[in-house]
Design a protein around this motif. Structure first.
Motif, PDB file in Angstrom:
ATOM      1  N   TYR A 142      24.388  78.445   9.107  1.00 29.45           N
ATOM      2  CA  TYR A 142      24.687  77.780  10.066  1.00 29.45           C
ATOM      3  C   TYR A 142      26.180  77.916  10.428  1.00 29.45           C
ATOM      4  CZ  TYR A 142      20.607  75.264   9.298  1.00 29.45           C
ATOM      5  OH  TYR A 142      19.155  74.825   8.967  1.00 29.45           O
TER       6      TYR A 142
ATOM      7  N   ASP B   2      29.953  76.511  10.906  1.00 24.13           N
ATOM      8  CA  ASP B   2      30.450  75.456   9.945  1.00 24.13           C
ATOM      9  C   ASP B   2      30.661  74.048  11.010  1.00 24.13           C
ATOM     10  OD1 ASP B   2      33.405  77.143   8.602  1.00 24.13           O
ATOM     11  OD2 ASP B   2      31.078  76.912   8.156  1.00 24.13           O
TER      12      ASP B   2
ATOM     13  N   LYS C 230      26.830  72.192  10.472  1.00 22.21           N
ATOM     14  CA  LYS C 230      26.357  72.251   8.973  1.00 22.21           C
ATOM     15  C   LYS C 230      26.358  70.658   8.761  1.00 22.21           C
ATOM     16  CE  LYS C 230      28.070  76.496   6.743  1.00 22.21           C
ATOM     17  NZ  LYS C 230      28.697  77.130   5.761  1.00 22.21           N
TER      18      LYS C 230
END
Length: 124
Positions: free
Chosen positions: A60, A62, A65
């Motif tokens: 993912y 950041d 996430k």
């Protein structure tokens, strides 16, 4: 050849959820790493999430996430992106992509096939 068709985009209020789907043609869907990318107006296309052929390995950006979840159903030739706690900055055209093989890629160049994209708009 793989053809990808996204669906599920739309207008949602900040904080709300939305689930995108990407249906793939072909009988070898399970041999492809699948990814989601997004592009906001005037900006470059950014990586969002990727998933390996089995669904056991994911990656993912950041910025998403803990809010977004990528998953796939190989029996249905479909990959999903569950988006929760959406923010106005998530507004973009979301596209799914496929690359043959096992390596999760977080850049767009390795992906061979792309869908047409679906618009996601998050209002504040």
């Amino acid at each position: 050849q793989v053809q990808l068709v996204e669906s599920g985009g739309g207008l949602v209020q900040a904080g709300g959820p939305l689930r995108l789907s990407c249906a793939a043609s072909g009988r070898t869907f399970s041999r492809y790493v699948m990814g989601w990318f997004r592009q906001a107006p005037g900006k470059e296309r950014d990586f969002v999430a990727a998933i390996d052929w089995s669904g056991s390995s994911t990656s993912y950006a950041d910025s998403v996430k803990g809010r977004f979840t990528i998953s796939r159903d190989n029996a249905k030739n479909t990959v999903y992106l569950q988006m929760n706690s959406l923010k106005p900055e998530d507004t973009a055209v979301y596209s799914c992509a496929a690359r043959y093989g096992v390596v999760l890629s977080t850049t767009d160049t390795p992906y061979n096939y792309w869908g047409q994209g679906t618009q996601v708009t998050v209002s504040s």
